[in-house]
Design a protein around this motif. Structure first.
Motif, PDB file in Angstrom:
ATOM      1  N   LYS A   1     136.932  89.998 151.794  1.00  0.00           N
ATOM      2  CA  LYS A   1     137.334  91.146 152.625  1.00  0.00           C
ATOM      3  C   LYS A   1     138.297  90.707 153.726  1.00  0.00           C
ATOM      4  CE  LYS A   1     134.428  94.494 151.167  1.00  0.00           C
ATOM      5  NZ  LYS A   1     134.870  95.750 150.596  1.00  0.00           N
TER       6      LYS A   1
ATOM      7  N   THR B   1     127.317  86.384 158.008  1.00  0.00           N
ATOM      8  CA  THR B   1     126.652  87.570 157.469  1.00  0.00           C
ATOM      9  C   THR B   1     125.138  87.411 157.543  1.00  0.00           C
ATOM     10  OG1 THR B   1     126.697  86.678 155.232  1.00  0.00           O
ATOM     11  CG2 THR B   1     128.522  88.102 155.866  1.00  0.00           C
TER      12      THR B   1
ATOM     13  N   ASN C   1     129.597  88.605 164.114  1.00  0.00           N
ATOM     14  CA  ASN C   1     128.674  89.188 163.132  1.00  0.00           C
ATOM     15  C   ASN C   1     129.477  89.939 162.070  1.00  0.00           C
ATOM     16  OD1 ASN C   1     126.858  90.685 161.651  1.00  0.00           O
ATOM     17  ND2 ASN C   1     125.695  91.400 163.414  1.00  0.00           N
TER      18      ASN C   1
ATOM     19  N   VAL D   1     128.347  91.394 159.201  1.00  0.00           N
ATOM     20  CA  VAL D   1     127.591  92.267 158.291  1.00  0.00           C
ATOM     21  C   VAL D   1     128.353  93.558 157.978  1.00  0.00           C
ATOM     22  CG1 VAL D   1     125.459  93.601 158.012  1.00  0.00           C
ATOM     23  CG2 VAL D   1     125.375  91.292 158.908  1.00  0.00           C
TER      24      VAL D   1
ATOM     25  N   LEU E   1     131.279  93.870 157.207  1.00  0.00           N
ATOM     26  CA  LEU E   1     132.146  93.647 156.048  1.00  0.00           C
ATOM     27  C   LEU E   1     131.419  94.048 154.762  1.00  0.00           C
ATOM     28  CD1 LEU E   1     133.444  90.117 157.081  1.00  0.00           C
ATOM     29  CD2 LEU E   1     134.738  92.257 157.189  1.00  0.00           C
ATOM     30  N   LEU E   2     130.102  94.041 154.803  1.00  0.00           N
ATOM     31  CA  LEU E   2     129.298  94.372 153.623  1.00  0.00           C
ATOM     32  C   LEU E   2     128.849  95.826 153.622  1.00  0.00           C
ATOM     33  CD1 LEU E   2     127.043  91.184 153.716  1.00  0.00           C
ATOM     34  CD2 LEU E   2     129.205  91.483 152.539  1.00  0.00           C
ATOM     35  N   THR E   3     128.581  96.371 154.812  1.00  0.00           N
ATOM     36  CA  THR E   3     128.095  97.754 154.852  1.00  0.00           C
ATOM     37  C   THR E   3     129.242  98.750 154.984  1.00  0.00           C
ATOM     38  OG1 THR E   3     127.876  97.770 157.257  1.00  0.00           O
ATOM     39  CG2 THR E   3     125.951  97.066 155.989  1.00  0.00           C
ATOM     40  N   GLY E   4     130.384  98.272 155.440  1.00  0.00           N
ATOM     41  CA  GLY E   4     131.508  99.178 155.656  1.00  0.00           C
ATOM     42  C   GLY E   4     131.407  99.938 156.971  1.00  0.00           C
ATOM     43  N   VAL E   5     130.301  99.776 157.679  1.00  0.00           N
ATOM     44  CA  VAL E   5     130.116 100.492 158.950  1.00  0.00           C
ATOM     45  C   VAL E   5     130.656  99.629 160.086  1.00  0.00           C
ATOM     46  CG1 VAL E   5     128.445 101.577 160.491  1.00  0.00           C
ATOM     47  CG2 VAL E   5     128.023 101.567 158.028  1.00  0.00           C
TER      48      VAL E   5
END
Lengths: 149, 95
Positions: free
Chosen positions: B22, B61, B74, B76, B78-82
């Motif tokens: 990403k 992550t 942090n 994360v 990048l994985l949740t999109g939020v």
């Protein structure tokens, strides 16, 4: 990734370790992982939680070191009632409905598949399909159509 | 000179791979790919290196020990999109 067709729908679990244990048992039964996978995975989930809350749904992506794996595979569980996981990174408590358990034979491999999986959990339409699916084959087809195989 | 960007997760197998992808895509989109040298590992192997400031930028992550928390972005999102843009902004701010 889905050749063993480990798809558990509307499972009940008392907590996340119970849910993870059930999925890991199936991976062991199919031969995708070694005996050591389940204890290693359960321990890792405590140390490094794998829950992810998108703005659509709570999922978990449990996995552990490659040495416990025989061949690449994904096992999927849709929980009847969500169970609590901790979120990756910040340790927040989240409610998880889908578990995608990864058995990966090599570090840093499967980038395309992993990116596809991450895109899928942010895709409202695909999540609805997975929520509505009634058979294991249907779930496999949804995942394959999304590009996971 | 290119900055070193270490991406860590719990095992170095799955999520750091996605996060790295990403970040690469984003930096390519803003024409900054050549400003970064990517590295990837698991957190357990990197705590002391991060303490010693061996890397210019660190994205994680997974949960990191509190001693190095301030040195780590942090990832994360990048994985949740939020809140993903915030992570990219934090990385760019360190380039």
């Amino acid at each position: 990734m889905l050749s063993d067709k480990i798809i558990l729908l509307d499972e009940s679990a008392t907590d996340n370790q119970d849910a993870l244990g059930k999925l890991a048992n199936q991976l062991l039964k199919s031969g995708a992982v070694k005996e050591s996978y389940k204890p290693a995975l359960l321990k890792r989930e405590v140390e490094f939680p794998t829950g992810l809350a998108t703005d659509k749904i709570g999922i978990a992506m449990p996995h552990t070191d490659a040495e416990h794996v025989n061949y690449d595979q994904i096992a999927f569980m849709r929980l009847h009632q969500p169970v609590q996981f901790l979120q990756m990174g910040d340790g927040e408590k989240i409610q998880v409905k889908f578990i995608f358990m990864l058995a990966l034979k090599e570090a840093h491999s499967q980038l395309d598949m992993l990116q596809t999986l991450i895109a899928l959990i942010q895709d409202e339409a695909k999540i609805q399909q997975l929520l509505a699916a009634t058979t294991e084959d249907e779930v496999v087809q949804i995942l394959k159509d999304a590009g996971i195989e | 000179m290119a900055k070193s960007l270490m991406v860590v997760c719990g095992t170095g197998i799955a999520t750091s791979t996605v996060a790295t992808g990403k970040i690469k895509d984003y930096l390519a989109s803003v024409g900054k790919t050549d400003q970064v040298k990517f590295l990837q590992s698991k957190i357990a192997d990197e705590v002391s290196a991060i303490e010693n400031d061996d890397y210019d930028i660190v994205v994680s992550t997974t949960m990191v020990p509190s001693a190095i928390k301030d040195k780590v972005i942090n990832g994360v999102s990048l994985l949740t999109g939020v809140g993903v843009q915030k992570v990219f902004d934090e990385i760019e701010a360190q380039l």
